[in-house]
Design a protein around this motif. Sequence first.
Motif, short mmCIF file in Angstrom:
data_model
loop_
_atom_site.label_atom_id
_atom_site.label_comp_id
_atom_site.label_asym_id
_atom_site.label_seq_id
_atom_site.Cartn_x
_atom_site.Cartn_y
_atom_site.Cartn_z
N LEU A 59 23.56 -12.52 -14.51
CA LEU A 59 24.54 -11.45 -14.35
C LEU A 59 25.72 -11.63 -15.27
N ASP A 60 26.23 -10.50 -15.74
CA ASP A 60 27.46 -10.50 -16.53
C ASP A 60 28.63 -10.52 -15.56
N PHE A 61 29.19 -11.69 -15.34
CA PHE A 61 30.30 -11.84 -14.39
C PHE A 61 31.61 -11.74 -15.15
N PHE A 62 32.04 -10.47 -15.37
CA PHE A 62 33.28 -10.18 -16.07
C PHE A 62 33.34 -10.89 -17.43
N TYR A 79 30.31 -4.19 -13.36
CA TYR A 79 31.35 -5.00 -12.76
C TYR A 79 31.59 -4.61 -11.30
N PHE A 80 31.40 -3.33 -10.98
CA PHE A 80 31.59 -2.88 -9.60
C PHE A 80 30.59 -3.55 -8.66
#
Length: 317
Positions: A267-270, A220-221
């Motif tokens: 991407l895992d966006f939150f 997440y960073f």
Amino acid sequence: MNLKNDMITLSSLVKRSLKVFLKDRMTVFFSLLAPIIILVLYILFLGDIQVTSIKSQFDSFGVSVDDKLIGAFVDSWMLSGVMAVSCITVSFSVNTVMVHDRENGIINDMISSPIRKYLINFSYIVANFVITSVICFAILVIAFVYIAISGWYISVGEVFGIIGTTLLSILCASLFSVFITKFFKTEAALGGFIGILSAAIGFLCGAYMPISMFPKAIQYFVLIIPGTYSAGIFKTLFMSGALDELVNEVGYEQLKDGLIKDFSIELDFFGKDIGAGVMLGILSAFTALFLIVTVVSAFMKKKTTHFPVKTGKTRKL
């Protein structure tokens, strides 16, 4: 008339920055150092590790896949990371010209002259964009040659997409790097920062290992780093053809989702998976934000600052 004069002045300042940078051959070489390091790391260590990892997944399904096809898929992943990292590290390296001018007091001569201050700022950005583009496109040519040898699965449309993504990534990096470099007063300080950046950005962009391997907090960073989205777009464009070929050969469609996740093509966006289209929008938004910050800071009315000059040195414009 003023606009024409400004364009002539801007062109002259840009040409000067280009000449100063290209005159120092060692600076040009070190600008290429980060991509070279990634390539060496890949050839010596990372390539075989990734190929072995993918083969183990296929073995679990009881299928055999040509090693060359797997190698082409992994090569595409590696080169997408190289391109994303290069756009950032090369852009920062080019800013040695700006810091050199500040450290040696050359900027004082520019500020004291009739040259509009915003033209000085914009000249560094334009020069940065031009030089970074030349170096990164040279790396891109090497990447295309490398892929052609290992296995070409990229369509014509994806080639143009890669070129467009390279230009957008360079523009974003140039705007950001020039703004950040304003806080450095010596070339030594900038060099130290670039060394740290070159080591860290490769991990954060997923060039050394897929982002999916990181702890969730780190995943997440990295979403606040524009280079993450640049790398994601490059992965989609470089890897889609080889990925489809892999899936077609083994005949297991469910493997596609696994590989997409494992190699962070999405991407895992939150908590929500995003593809290249959303990543392109986010990267464009970052670029627009940096452009606005650059324009606002360039035209802000503030007291003219003169920088201290190193004694005992002859300043050359």
